[in-house]
Design a protein around this motif. Structure first.
Motif, PDB file in Angstrom:
ATOM      1  N   SER A 104      76.038  51.301  57.082  1.00 53.71           N
ATOM      2  CA  SER A 104      76.211  52.080  55.847  1.00 53.71           C
ATOM      3  C   SER A 104      77.506  52.877  55.885  1.00 53.71           C
ATOM      4  O   SER A 104      78.246  52.949  54.897  1.00 53.71           O
ATOM      5  N   VAL A 105      77.773  53.503  57.047  1.00 55.39           N
ATOM      6  CA  VAL A 105      78.999  54.284  57.202  1.00 55.39           C
ATOM      7  C   VAL A 105      80.223  53.391  57.009  1.00 55.39           C
ATOM      8  O   VAL A 105      81.185  53.757  56.330  1.00 55.39           O
ATOM      9  N   TYR A 106      80.182  52.193  57.570  1.00 54.67           N
ATOM     10  CA  TYR A 106      81.309  51.266  57.464  1.00 54.67           C
ATOM     11  C   TYR A 106      81.577  50.858  56.018  1.00 54.67           C
ATOM     12  O   TYR A 106      82.714  50.918  55.530  1.00 54.67           O
ATOM     13  N   ARG A 107      80.501  50.442  55.296  1.00 54.35           N
ATOM     14  CA  ARG A 107      80.666  49.956  53.932  1.00 54.35           C
ATOM     15  C   ARG A 107      81.078  51.068  52.963  1.00 54.35           C
ATOM     16  O   ARG A 107      82.008  50.918  52.171  1.00 54.35           O
ATOM     17  N   ILE A 108      80.379  52.186  53.051  1.00 53.07           N
ATOM     18  CA  ILE A 108      80.668  53.276  52.124  1.00 53.07           C
ATOM     19  C   ILE A 108      82.009  53.917  52.452  1.00 53.07           C
ATOM     20  O   ILE A 108      82.730  54.375  51.562  1.00 53.07           O
ATOM     21  N   GLY A 109      82.372  53.944  53.729  1.00 52.05           N
ATOM     22  CA  GLY A 109      83.655  54.510  54.137  1.00 52.05           C
ATOM     23  C   GLY A 109      84.825  53.776  53.501  1.00 52.05           C
ATOM     24  O   GLY A 109      85.810  54.394  53.077  1.00 52.05           O
ATOM     25  N   LYS A 110      84.758  52.441  53.419  1.00 50.25           N
ATOM     26  CA  LYS A 110      85.835  51.665  52.797  1.00 50.25           C
ATOM     27  C   LYS A 110      85.968  52.003  51.313  1.00 50.25           C
ATOM     28  O   LYS A 110      87.079  52.130  50.786  1.00 50.25           O
ATOM     29  N   SER A 111      84.827  52.169  50.665  1.00 50.89           N
ATOM     30  CA  SER A 111      84.851  52.537  49.240  1.00 50.89           C
ATOM     31  C   SER A 111      85.430  53.932  49.044  1.00 50.89           C
ATOM     32  O   SER A 111      86.194  54.181  48.108  1.00 50.89           O
ATOM     33  N   MET A 112      85.095  54.846  49.974  1.00 52.28           N
ATOM     34  CA  MET A 112      85.613  56.218  49.904  1.00 52.28           C
ATOM     35  C   MET A 112      87.131  56.236  50.019  1.00 52.28           C
ATOM     36  O   MET A 112      87.812  56.999  49.335  1.00 52.28           O
ATOM     37  N   GLN A 113      87.690  55.405  50.899  1.00 54.21           N
ATOM     38  CA  GLN A 113      89.133  55.394  51.112  1.00 54.21           C
ATOM     39  C   GLN A 113      89.873  54.979  49.841  1.00 54.21           C
ATOM     40  O   GLN A 113      90.885  55.575  49.469  1.00 54.21           O
ATOM     41  N   TYR A 127      91.570  62.587  36.474  1.00 56.76           N
ATOM     42  CA  TYR A 127      91.417  63.170  37.813  1.00 56.76           C
ATOM     43  C   TYR A 127      89.965  63.640  38.025  1.00 56.76           C
ATOM     44  O   TYR A 127      89.372  63.426  39.086  1.00 56.76           O
ATOM     45  N   TYR A 128      89.396  64.259  36.978  1.00 57.93           N
ATOM     46  CA  TYR A 128      88.009  64.745  37.047  1.00 57.93           C
ATOM     47  C   TYR A 128      87.042  63.581  37.246  1.00 57.93           C
ATOM     48  O   TYR A 128      86.139  63.637  38.089  1.00 57.93           O
ATOM     49  N   ASP A 129      87.222  62.500  36.472  1.00 52.13           N
ATOM     50  CA  ASP A 129      86.318  61.346  36.563  1.00 52.13           C
ATOM     51  C   ASP A 129      86.370  60.703  37.947  1.00 52.13           C
ATOM     52  O   ASP A 129      85.336  60.304  38.502  1.00 52.13           O
ATOM     53  N   LYS A 130      87.573  60.612  38.506  1.00 51.63           N
ATOM     54  CA  LYS A 130      87.708  60.005  39.837  1.00 51.63           C
ATOM     55  C   LYS A 130      87.046  60.873  40.905  1.00 51.63           C
ATOM     56  O   LYS A 130      86.392  60.362  41.828  1.00 51.63           O
ATOM     57  N   ASN A 131      87.226  62.197  40.810  1.00 50.57           N
ATOM     58  CA  ASN A 131      86.581  63.097  41.758  1.00 50.57           C
ATOM     59  C   ASN A 131      85.068  63.057  41.619  1.00 50.57           C
ATOM     60  O   ASN A 131      84.334  63.118  42.611  1.00 50.57           O
ATOM     61  N   LEU A 132      84.582  62.976  40.380  1.00 48.35           N
ATOM     62  CA  LEU A 132      83.137  62.911  40.143  1.00 48.35           C
ATOM     63  C   LEU A 132      82.560  61.629  40.720  1.00 48.35           C
ATOM     64  O   LEU A 132      81.463  61.635  41.310  1.00 48.35           O
ATOM     65  N   SER A 133      83.282  60.534  40.568  1.00 51.21           N
ATOM     66  CA  SER A 133      82.828  59.260  41.126  1.00 51.21           C
ATOM     67  C   SER A 133      82.722  59.338  42.655  1.00 51.21           C
ATOM     68  O   SER A 133      81.746  58.867  43.240  1.00 51.21           O
ATOM     69  N   LEU A 134      83.732  59.965  43.281  1.00 51.60           N
ATOM     70  CA  LEU A 134      83.686  60.132  44.736  1.00 51.60           C
ATOM     71  C   LEU A 134      82.552  61.064  45.141  1.00 51.60           C
ATOM     72  O   LEU A 134      81.846  60.804  46.124  1.00 51.60           O
ATOM     73  N   ALA A 135      82.345  62.131  44.381  1.00 49.17           N
ATOM     74  CA  ALA A 135      81.279  63.089  44.696  1.00 49.17           C
ATOM     75  C   ALA A 135      79.905  62.417  44.605  1.00 49.17           C
ATOM     76  O   ALA A 135      79.016  62.679  45.431  1.00 49.17           O
ATOM     77  N   LYS A 136      79.715  61.544  43.616  1.00 45.40           N
ATOM     78  CA  LYS A 136      78.444  60.829  43.478  1.00 45.40           C
ATOM     79  C   LYS A 136      78.207  59.911  44.671  1.00 45.40           C
ATOM     80  O   LYS A 136      77.086  59.811  45.189  1.00 45.40           O
ATOM     81  N   LEU A 137      79.274  59.247  45.104  1.00 47.42           N
ATOM     82  CA  LEU A 137      79.165  58.356  46.265  1.00 47.42           C
ATOM     83  C   LEU A 137      78.817  59.160  47.519  1.00 47.42           C
ATOM     84  O   LEU A 137      77.957  58.756  48.311  1.00 47.42           O
ATOM     85  N   GLN A 138      79.480  60.316  47.691  1.00 50.68           N
ATOM     86  CA  GLN A 138      79.193  61.168  48.852  1.00 50.68           C
ATOM     87  C   GLN A 138      77.764  61.699  48.795  1.00 50.68           C
ATOM     88  O   GLN A 138      77.062  61.735  49.814  1.00 50.68           O
ATOM     89  N   ALA A 139      77.327  62.130  47.595  1.00 52.46           N
ATOM     90  CA  ALA A 139      75.970  62.663  47.445  1.00 52.46           C
ATOM     91  C   ALA A 139      74.934  61.602  47.791  1.00 52.46           C
ATOM     92  O   ALA A 139      73.935  61.879  48.479  1.00 52.46           O
ATOM     93  N   MET A 140      75.174  60.377  47.318  1.00 55.23           N
ATOM     94  CA  MET A 140      74.260  59.285  47.630  1.00 55.23           C
ATOM     95  C   MET A 140      74.227  59.013  49.133  1.00 55.23           C
ATOM     96  O   MET A 140      73.158  58.805  49.730  1.00 55.23           O
ATOM     97  N   PHE A 141      75.398  59.074  49.757  1.00 54.25           N
ATOM     98  CA  PHE A 141      75.497  58.811  51.192  1.00 54.25           C
ATOM     99  C   PHE A 141      74.741  59.864  52.002  1.00 54.25           C
ATOM    100  O   PHE A 141      73.932  59.533  52.878  1.00 54.25           O
ATOM    101  N   PHE A 142      74.986  61.138  51.686  1.00 58.26           N
ATOM    102  CA  PHE A 142      74.319  62.213  52.433  1.00 58.26           C
ATOM    103  C   PHE A 142      72.808  62.203  52.190  1.00 58.26           C
ATOM    104  O   PHE A 142      72.010  62.461  53.101  1.00 58.26           O
ATOM    105  N   ALA A 143      72.390  61.916  50.946  1.00 56.02           N
ATOM    106  CA  ALA A 143      70.958  61.847  50.637  1.00 56.02           C
ATOM    107  C   ALA A 143      70.298  60.706  51.416  1.00 56.02           C
ATOM    108  O   ALA A 143      69.186  60.850  51.951  1.00 56.02           O
ATOM    109  N   PHE A 144      71.007  59.587  51.480  1.00 56.81           N
ATOM    110  CA  PHE A 144      70.489  58.432  52.218  1.00 56.81           C
ATOM    111  C   PHE A 144      70.337  58.758  53.705  1.00 56.81           C
ATOM    112  O   PHE A 144      69.311  58.435  54.322  1.00 56.81           O
ATOM    113  N   LEU A 145      71.333  59.423  54.278  1.00 59.88           N
ATOM    114  CA  LEU A 145      71.273  59.790  55.689  1.00 59.88           C
ATOM    115  C   LEU A 145      70.134  60.765  55.963  1.00 59.88           C
ATOM    116  O   LEU A 145      69.381  60.623  56.947  1.00 59.88           O
TER     117      LEU A 145
END
Length: 583
Positions: free
Chosen positions: A172-181, A228-246
């Motif tokens: 999960s870290v590997y796949r989501i990390g690539k998307s985060m970058q 800029y706001y939309d891109k940050n929100l998209s990243l925040a959603k991905l991070q929130a999903m990642f932390f919730a999953f962990l």
């Protein structure tokens, strides 16, 4: 990630802090892992005959080890986080110093906002990696290492059940990390666009207001900011999903631990204290495992940021000091010589701006260059201080090819006033004294007198200590030009280049400045570009450029006698002056 290897020299510079920090990480984790043993022992005591003194002793040891773990954690931050701030300090200095070395062509192709964004936002991302990123990465490794050993000593079987989620976590870290970058790089590019727009709007606010474009510029900013706001929100959603999953994965991992621990207790292979210890260790692993996602995000951001920074650090100046040196080629009275010089701008080599230019300027002589717009006048004078290098031919100063003279020495011999005036938000005195390393007050006053600026300055309340607004906003156009001329004169250069630097002053002031130059700087060679015949007619030699070649040259009277291109320019200007006077 290989882009982060650029930072190894900085990490090596502060290796002592890092080594001490890593040692403290080891100790803080040793004490953190030892502490739960005393909780387990205290719980087991309660199943037997015990005294309060025995319980207090065990819990006291737990508190002591927890306190020692906290002390070493403080020392970790004092070493690694402090080292990251020192590296940030060095990186910013190196970044700014490198920008000072780059040639004009670099700045022609790179926006100011982009450079500001990389020097702030990107450097902050790298700093986060060097501090929290490194600290939590190493801490996670040792916390997992020591905690897993402690868990194995209690029950290898239970440890296996607790680590079941690990492979899924790593994937999960590997796949989501690539998307985060990818998302992080896109965010940094959007931020650069916003920075560039703001910088342009603030610098050009007077133009915006003059054309009543405020609403349009606000709308441009709103669109960029929304992106800029939309891109940050998209990243925040991905991070929130990642932390919730962990977090969910870690919570679920406790179920088999408690279930198998209960079975082992019934079978008599584990005590309640062992189970309590084990639950504490699994909980202790929660933050290190969750922090994998956070650290991954930091590393991805830093990798993207360092890639952008490396683009700047890897940029090389087009004009550099040559390792070759040479004595004067010839004994000549010429101070400045052009020898068959040709030039084309990079990327447009098919169009020659200058073609076969040759002339000589003696010490103390006054030479003017005239010609229609686009004839190559400014390009020609930009070759003298090596803003650009000629493609063919050579330029000599004192008989030496300027490419064999150190840039600092070459440019210290030339006073250059370009078409576009630029003044710093400093006092008038500091602006005039900018290039004068001796910082002599007398030189400031003398230079201002030659430039016919002295009387104007003395009329200001604070005189030479008057603070200028951005780009000298509180001076008139003529005062700006004369301040720039005074700055070029303050160090008494051997060669003075005035690139249409008298266009904003009246003819009377222009004549006064020219006379003062002849009297005060008799040995300075003057190279003057101007569209006014009244400005250039008193020069020793006038060079007329047309389409990048010298069409004719000579004194004012000689050129008028030829009745050619210069005479045509002269008669045209006389006619314009007559029409202007009639109006």
């Amino acid at each position: 990630m290989k882009n982060l290897l650029h930072l190894k020299k900085y990490l090596f510079r502060y290796r002592k802090n890092l080594v001490y920090g890593i040692a403290c990480i080891i100790f803080t984790n040793i004490f953190a892992v030892l502490a739960p043993r005393y909780i387990g022992a205290a719980v087991d005591l309660m199943g037997e005959s015990f005294t309060m003194d025995m319980i207090l002793r065990k819990t006291g040891l737990y508190v002591l080890f927890a306190a020692l773990s906290g002390i070493f954690l403080f020392l970790v931050r004092q070493n690694i986080i402090v080292a990251s701030r020192k590296i940030e300090f060095d990186l910013k200095n190196d970044y700014y110093a490198h920008l000072q070395t780059l040639s004009r062509s670099f700045y022609n192709n790179t926006s100011t906002g982009e450079l500001i964004s990389r020097g702030t936002n990107d450097l902050n991302a790298v700093r986060d990696f060097l501090g929290p990123g490194i600290m939590y990465s190493i801490n996670t490794f040792f916390r997992l290492f020591f905690a897993v050993i402690a868990m194995l000593l209690i029950s290898p079987q239970l440890t296996l059940f607790a680590l079941i989620p690990a492979p899924l976590l790593s994937y999960s870290v590997y796949r989501i990390g690539k998307s985060m970058q990818k998302k992080t790089r896109s965010i940094q590019e959007s931020y650069a666009g916003i920075t560039n727009l703001v910088q342009e709007n603030i610098s050009g606010i007077r133009v915006i207001k003059s054309y009543t474009r405020e609403n349009e510029e606000i709308e441009r900013f709103r669109k960029l900011n929304e992106e800029y706001y939309d891109k940050n929100l998209s990243l925040a959603k991905l991070q929130a999903m990642f932390f919730a999953f962990l977090t969910a994965l870690l919570a679920l991992s406790l179920i088999p631990v408690i279930w198998m621990g209960g079975i082992n207790f019934i079978e008599g292979t584990m005590t309640i204290g062992d189970i309590a210890q084990f639950v504490i260790y699994v909980s202790m692993l929660s933050w290190p495992i969750i922090s994998i996602g956070w650290v991954t995000n930091i590393i991805q951001k830093a990798a993207s940021a360092q890639t952008r920074l490396n683009e700047i650090f890897n940029a090389k100046p087009d004009i550099t000091d040559s390792t070759a040196t040479e004595p004067p080629k010839e004994q000549s009275t010429s101070l400045l010589s052009f020898r068959n010089v040709s030039f084309s701008y990079p990327g447009n080599e098919t169009h020659q701006v200058l073609d076969g230019i040759s002339f000589d300027i003696a010490k103390g002589s006054k030479v003017a260059i005239v010609g229609a717009t686009g004839s190559g006048k400014s390009t020609l004078v930009n070759l003298i201080p090596r803003i650009y290098d000629p493609l063919k031919g050579s330029i000599l100063i004192g008989g030496r090819d300027i490419r064999t003279i150190a840039l600092s020495e070459l440019r210290s011999r030339i006073g250059f006033v370009p078409q576009t005036n630029f003044l710093f938000s400093e006092t008038i005195a500091n602006n005039i004294n900018y290039g004068n390393k001796n910082e002599e007050t007398d030189m400031v006053i003398e230079a201002s007198r030659i430039a016919s600026l002295y009387e104007d300055v003395m009329g200001f309340p604070d005189k030479f200590e008057t603070m200028l607004g951005e780009k000298g906003i509180n001076l008139s156009g003529g005062q700006k030009q004369r301040t720039c001329i005074a700055r070029a004169l303050a160090w008494k250069p051997e060669i003075l280049v005035l690139d249409d630097a008298l266009s904003a002053v009246d003819t009377s002031t222009e004549a006064t400045i020219f006379k003062a130059l002849l009297e005060k700087l008799p040995d300075t060679a003057l190279l003057l570009i101007s569209h006014r015949i009244s400005t250039v007619k008193n020069c020793d030699t006038i060079i007329v450029l047309k389409d990048g070649v010298i069409a004719e040259s000579g004194s004012h009277d000689e050129l008028l006698a030829k009745n050619s291109l210069y005479a045509e320019l002269y008669n045209q200007q006389l006619l314009e002056d007559e029409i202007s006077s009639l109006n």
